[in-house]
Structure formats: structure tokens, C-alpha cells
Enzyme design. Structure first.
Site, short mmCIF file in Angstrom:
data_model
loop_
_atom_site.label_atom_id
_atom_site.label_comp_id
_atom_site.label_asym_id
_atom_site.label_seq_id
_atom_site.Cartn_x
_atom_site.Cartn_y
_atom_site.Cartn_z
N LYS A 63 15.93 36.14 21.11
CA LYS A 63 17.18 36.79 21.51
C LYS A 63 17.44 36.65 23.00
CE LYS A 63 18.61 41.32 22.86
NZ LYS A 63 17.86 41.87 23.96
N ASN A 64 16.44 36.94 23.82
CA ASN A 64 16.70 36.98 25.26
C ASN A 64 16.86 35.58 25.87
OD1 ASN A 64 16.88 39.71 25.28
ND2 ASN A 64 14.80 40.08 26.02
N ARG A 106 24.24 43.51 27.55
CA ARG A 106 23.92 43.33 28.95
C ARG A 106 24.17 41.88 29.38
NH1 ARG A 106 23.22 46.60 32.78
NH2 ARG A 106 22.01 45.79 34.50
N CYS A 120 21.49 48.15 26.41
CA CYS A 120 20.66 49.34 26.20
C CYS A 120 20.54 50.14 27.49
CB CYS A 120 19.24 48.94 25.79
SG CYS A 120 19.11 48.29 24.14
N ARG A 158 20.19 50.39 35.58
CA ARG A 158 19.96 48.93 35.53
C ARG A 158 20.93 48.26 36.49
NH1 ARG A 158 19.53 46.90 29.38
NH2 ARG A 158 18.47 45.15 30.35
N PRO A 159 20.65 48.34 37.78
CA PRO A 159 21.56 47.75 38.76
C PRO A 159 21.57 46.23 38.67
CG PRO A 159 19.54 48.46 39.84
CD PRO A 159 19.43 48.90 38.41
N ILE A 160 22.63 45.61 39.25
CA ILE A 160 22.66 44.14 39.29
C ILE A 160 22.75 43.64 40.74
CG2 ILE A 160 23.58 43.85 36.95
CD1 ILE A 160 26.31 43.21 38.26
N ASP A 161 22.24 44.48 41.65
CA ASP A 161 22.33 44.14 43.08
C ASP A 161 21.66 42.80 43.41
OD1 ASP A 161 20.05 45.77 42.32
OD2 ASP A 161 19.41 45.62 44.40
N ASP A 212 9.26 45.39 26.63
CA ASP A 212 9.94 45.48 25.32
C ASP A 212 8.98 45.81 24.19
OD1 ASP A 212 12.13 44.69 26.77
OD2 ASP A 212 12.06 42.60 26.12
N ILE A 215 8.34 48.56 34.85
CA ILE A 215 9.61 47.81 34.86
C ILE A 215 10.80 48.77 34.73
CG2 ILE A 215 10.90 45.87 33.85
CD1 ILE A 215 8.13 44.96 34.70
N ARG A 217 21.36 44.37 16.98
CA ARG A 217 21.65 43.55 18.16
C ARG A 217 20.54 42.54 18.41
NH1 ARG A 217 21.76 46.44 23.23
NH2 ARG A 217 21.60 44.28 23.82
C1 EPZ Z 1 15.66 41.42 30.57
O1 EPZ Z 1 16.49 42.41 31.13
C2 EPZ Z 1 15.73 41.58 29.08
N1 EPZ Z 1 17.11 41.46 28.65
C3 EPZ Z 1 15.17 42.94 28.68
O2 EPZ Z 1 15.12 42.98 27.29
C4 EPZ Z 1 13.75 43.10 29.21
O3 EPZ Z 1 13.30 44.41 28.96
C5 EPZ Z 1 13.73 42.83 30.72
O4 EPZ Z 1 14.32 41.54 31.01
C6 EPZ Z 1 12.34 42.85 31.32
O5 EPZ Z 1 11.56 41.87 30.73
C7 EPZ Z 1 17.65 40.27 28.49
O6 EPZ Z 1 17.03 39.25 28.68
C8 EPZ Z 1 19.07 40.24 28.04
P1 EPZ Z 1 15.18 42.55 34.85
P2 EPZ Z 1 16.96 42.33 32.62
O7 EPZ Z 1 16.35 42.11 35.63
O8 EPZ Z 1 17.21 40.92 32.95
C9 EPZ Z 1 15.46 46.00 38.19
C10 EPZ Z 1 15.30 44.00 25.17
O9 EPZ Z 1 14.91 45.08 24.66
N2 EPZ Z 1 16.62 45.25 38.72
O10 EPZ Z 1 13.97 41.70 34.84
O11 EPZ Z 1 18.04 43.32 32.81
C11 EPZ Z 1 15.80 46.62 36.83
O12 EPZ Z 1 16.51 47.82 36.96
C12 EPZ Z 1 15.81 43.98 26.57
O13 EPZ Z 1 15.33 42.91 24.58
C13 EPZ Z 1 17.19 45.68 39.90
O14 EPZ Z 1 16.79 46.67 40.50
O15 EPZ Z 1 15.63 42.82 33.34
C14 EPZ Z 1 14.44 46.78 36.24
O16 EPZ Z 1 13.83 47.95 36.72
C15 EPZ Z 1 16.20 45.26 27.12
N3 EPZ Z 1 18.28 44.98 40.39
C16 EPZ Z 1 13.68 45.56 36.74
O17 EPZ Z 1 14.41 45.11 37.89
C17 EPZ Z 1 18.76 43.88 39.74
O18 EPZ Z 1 19.73 43.28 40.25
C18 EPZ Z 1 13.58 44.40 35.75
O19 EPZ Z 1 14.85 44.02 35.29
C19 EPZ Z 1 18.16 43.45 38.56
C20 EPZ Z 1 17.07 44.16 38.06
#
Ligand code: EPZ
Length: 426
Positions: A24-25, A96, A120, A125-128, A311, A333, A403
Site C-alpha cells: 500500500k505505502n 494522506r 489516519c 502529522r505536520p508536513i513542514d 505500523d 515515530i 483503505r
Molecule cells: C508513512 O507516513 C506511512 N504512510 C505510514 O503508514 C507510516 O506509519 C510512516 O510512514 C512511518 O513509517 C504512507 O506511506 C502513506 P513520516 P508518513 O513522514 O510519510 C514527522 C500506515 O498505517 N514528520 O516518515 O506520514 C511525523 O509527524 C501508515 O500504513 C514531521 O514532523 O511518515 C512523524 O512523527 C500510517 N514533519 C515522523 O516524522 C514532516 O514534514 C515520521 O513521519 C513529516 C513528518
């Protein structure tokens, strides 16, 4: 209002073989990546999940021609008549990963308008980090708070060095998507190394991108002007595979989990072995021999790949309720990813939350109850619980499960589980 539930009659031992679907991811990033191509792209091993439905709607909004054959897991996308229109419909909210259109459209057109993505809730979950990366490449970013819409625009994108403060999966992929058509060289330092990122880079490379170092901390991208058509087969879903390994450990007698890359599951496999589960790797399969009722408690800490996947901590928590003693799960995480614990407690578990961690006191028999899938992997944790529990478990909010899990009911029924779906009144 009525809503659908998944109902599980627990306690039936599972046997047989389950085939794992495409990841999926990876899928949810591969599909938006296609818009970078000037020619049709075909993808195979696409899982039948509702996140793909939502992405298909977004591709069609962009005037791509999409052909999807669910029976064989193929999707073909023709982007030749694409239009870069704002992505502001409800489909953006459904997941997302719609934010991958941000990087891909910015890369292709140097401009994108898109609503803040859904997905979810796992705490904030910021995107900064994504935005900082786009800015470093030369984009101006405007956010309209009233409509929750981002507008990104650049005269041109110019390759640069980007250091990620956290090795974020989403930011690594999104910056890579924007950078493949930038001028010159982009270097992403402290990049994430998840297998799904490698899969996306593989497709981009087949489409003509020049990318090196994916799977290490440093990814180097040399921009190209045009990207072309390609065929790609998606890697197996390590989280679906991990969920079935946990199910096999919880209630299986002899289960074979096939079509997987066992190495992607090393962290989970070693924890299951530590708990006393017997298993064997054979080629692209793992055979699991259930449990002998004498599971050891363990401590687990989620980490970025190749550490223990966040996950999988939710479904593993359910298995830990059957350990003889106290287990501990710590999150590094998503510090608030523990909503499944209250639901498991309704089924007889004894779980206390601490600071970014959960203490699971075992072993406690589980009994059926009506519980809510608060997010996708909470749903998976509740499916594991329902299969083990005495009596009937009804899981609400099943759209979260749909999903991310391809035909989960059918796969479990084939293994001997008793599962139905029906509507209930709220
Ligand atoms: C991906 O989410 C996956 N989603 C998530 O899977 C998974 O839990 C996660 O990676 C960690 O492995 C998809 O691939 C669609 P990150 P993502 O950016 O990309 C912080 C599932 O159940 N962060 O690696 O959103 C964030 O808040 C899902 O299948 C910032 O602070 O994860 C988190 O604490 C849910 N600023 C950490 O980093 C940012 O700009 C890791 O997030 C981006 C992230």
C-alpha cells in the site's frame, strides 16, 4: 444512520496459505509519480484497497485516462492530455498520500494547488519537512487557512542540498518527486530508507530519472527534462505480511505467508522468535507454527526502517496481551499512536499508557465486544484480537481497514476464520 461492521467469531484455529498483495505505502506514492511521465505508465500487483480508488479519482480530475483491471491488479495511466487543475475535492481528504501530487505536479508544472491531505490521525502529522524541501528547490509557498489549500509556484526548480531533520518517508519521496525534473543536482541527506522509497525510485528510474543512493542516508538526483512511459511491478506489502505473521503467531496452527520479501520483516521476525514463535523462511515465504500457549513478554521500540515498524506495533500489541508477564511497546515515530489500547482493554486486555509507550500485562483472555477501528492499524490490531477472542467481536469504522488491506475478510476466511460483514444502526 447505519454503518457496516466486520464481525468475527473468535477462537477458530487458522491453517493454510495466504498470498500477500502489493505494498500500500508504495502504491500510494507510485500512482501520483506517474503524472511526471509524458507517456502512459502501467503498474502491476496493485492492491485492491480504497486508497487506490481515491487516487484514481484524483488522476481523473487531472484529466489522465485511467484503466484499472482489479481482477489482475493492473493499472494503466495515460497522462498525455493532463491538465494541472487544483486538487481540492473530497478525494484529497480520503488519504494522506494525496500529498505526493504536491511534489509530482510541482516537479512537472512548477506549480500546484492542493488541499491539505487527510489520512489516519496518529497525533500531529505536520508536513513542514516536505515544504522546506520544496522551498529549498525554489518554490514559493502560500497557504490559505480558510480553505486549507496550499499553492506552490516556482519560476524554475533548481537542485540543491536538503538535510531532513527527521528521516521522514513522506518528505523523502515528495522531495524526490519534485527534484527529478529540477535543474541540476539535488542531494537529500538523512533520507528515509524504507523499501517503499526504493520502489518509487525504481519506477522513476524506469521513467528516465537519474537517481542514486536510494536505500542509504544520501539520495542524489540529477534532474532530467523529460520522463517517459514504463512498466512496474509493486513490491509485496511488508505491513500486510507482518499482520498475517502476527495472526499466524496468535491463532495459527500452520500458516504459510507467501509472496513476501522476508528481509523486510527481520525486526518483527526476531521479536516473534524472542516471544517463542517457531517459524521458517523458505524462499519468498515464511511458515509459522503457531504458539504453544507459553509466549514470553518482550520490549519493543518502533524505529525508522530497518528498525521495528510503527505500523506493526499496533497489531503486535494484541499478541502481547497473551505474553506471560508485562511487555512494553515504545513509540519513537508517532508518540500518540496508542488508540488501539483502549479498544483492546474493552476486550479484556490490561494495558496502561505511559509517556509514548504502553505497558501490556499478560496474559489476559480476550472476549468479544463492539470496538472501533480508530485508524488503519488499530483496525488490524482489532482483527487479530477478534480472531483470538472468545465470542463475537464487531469492529466499526471498517473503512479504515479497507483503505489498506486487500480483501482481508476473504483471505482470513480461506484460512478458516469465521467473518461476516453486516450493517448495524449507530
Ligand atoms: C508513512 O507516513 C506511512 N504512510 C505510514 O503508514 C507510516 O506509519 C510512516 O510512514 C512511518 O513509517 C504512507 O506511506 C502513506 P513520516 P508518513 O513522514 O510519510 C514527522 C500506515 O498505517 N514528520 O516518515 O506520514 C511525523 O509527524 C501508515 O500504513 C514531521 O514532523 O511518515 C512523524 O512523527 C500510517 N514533519 C515522523 O516524522 C514532516 O514534514 C515520521 O513521519 C513529516 C513528518
Amino acid at each position: 444512520m447505519s454503518e457496516e461492521v466486520i464481525a468475527i467469531e473468535g477462537g477458530h484455529k487458522l491453517n493454510g496459505t495466504v498470498t500477500i498483495s502489493g505494498a500500500k505505502n508504495a502504491t500510494v506514492a507510485l500512482i501520483p509519480s506517474i503524472v511526471l511521465s509524458d507517456e502512459p505508465v502501467e503498474i502491476y500487483n496493485v492492491p485492491e484497497i480504497s486508497d487506490v480508488d481515491a487516487l484514481t479519482v484524483l488522476l481523473e480530475e487531472l484529466n489522465c485516462v485511467v484503466e484499472r483491471d482489479i481482477s489482475v491488479g493492473e493499472i494503466g495511466v495515460d497522462p498525455r492530455n493532463m491538465k494541472n487543475i487544483p486538487l481540492v475535492s473530497d478525494a484529497v481528504d480520503k488519504l494522506r498520500a494525496s500529498y505526493y501530487f504536491m511534489g509530482a505536479l510541482l516537479g512537472k508544472y512548477k506549480e500546484v494547488t492542493i488541499r491539505m491531505p487527510g489520512g489516519c490521525y496518529l497525533g500531529p502529522r505536520p508536513i513542514d519537512l516536505h515544504l522546506k524541501g520544496f522551498e529549498a528547490l525554489g518554490a514559493d509557498i502560500n497557504y490559505d487557512e480558510e480553505t486549507g489549500t496550499y499553492h506552490l509556484k516556482a519560476d524554475e526548480l533548481i537542485g540543491t542540498e536538503i538535510y531532513l531533520d527527521f528521516a521522514s518517508v513522506g518528505a523523502t519521496i515528495n522531495i524526490m518527486l519534485a527534484a527529478v525534473k529540477a535543474k541540476g543536482r539535488t542531494v537529500i541527506e538523512n533520507a528515509a530508507k524504507e523499501p517503499e522509497i526504493i520502489d518509487v525510485a525504481n519506477l522513476l528510474t524506469k521513467m528516465g530519472a537519474r537517481i542514486r543512493g536510494v536505500g542509504t542516508d544520501t539520495i542524489t538526483i540529477d534532474g532530467v527534462e523529460h520522463m517517459h512511459g514504463a512498466y512496474h511491478e509493486i513490491i509485496p506489502d511488508r505491513i500486510e505480511a507482518g499482520t498475517f505473521l502476527i495472526i499466524a503467531a496468535a491463532i495459527g496452527e500452520k500458516m504459510v505467508i507467501q509472496n513476501i520479501i522476508p528481509q523486510h520483516l527481520d525486526a518483527l521476525i526476531s521479536k516473534l522468535k524472542e516471544m517463542g514463535i517457531k517459524m521458517e523462511k523458505i524462499g519468498d515465504s515464511i511458515v509459522v507454527y503457531g504458539n504453544d500457549g507459553n509466549l514470553k513478554p518482550v520490549e519493543v521500540k518502533t524505529q525508522i526502517y530497518p528498525g521495528f515498524a510503527t505500523d506493526l506495533q499496533q497489531p503486535l500489541t494484541t499478541l502481547l496481551t497473551q505474553g506471560n508477564g508485562q511487555s512494553k511497546v515504545s513509540e519513537t515515530i508517532y508518540k500518540e499512536r496508542f488508540k488501539h489500547c483502549a479498544q483492546l482493554n474493552k476486550m479484556g486486555a490490561d494495558i496502561e499508557l505511559g509517556e509514548a509507550c504502553a505497558y501490556i500485562k499478560g496474559k489476559t483472555p480476550l472476549h468479544g465486544a463492539r470496538v472501533m477501528a480508530t485508524d488503519l492499524r488499530c483496525g488490524a490490531a482489532l482483527v487479530v484480537a477478534g480472531l483470538m477472542a472468545e465470542g463475537k467481536t464487531e469492529i466499526t469504522n471498517v473503512y479504515h481497514i479497507d483503505r489498506g488491506y486487500d480483501n482481508i475478510d476473504h483471505k482470513l476466511i480461506t484460512l478458516g476464520a469465521h467473518i461476516t460483514r453486516y450493517m448495524i444502526d449507530d
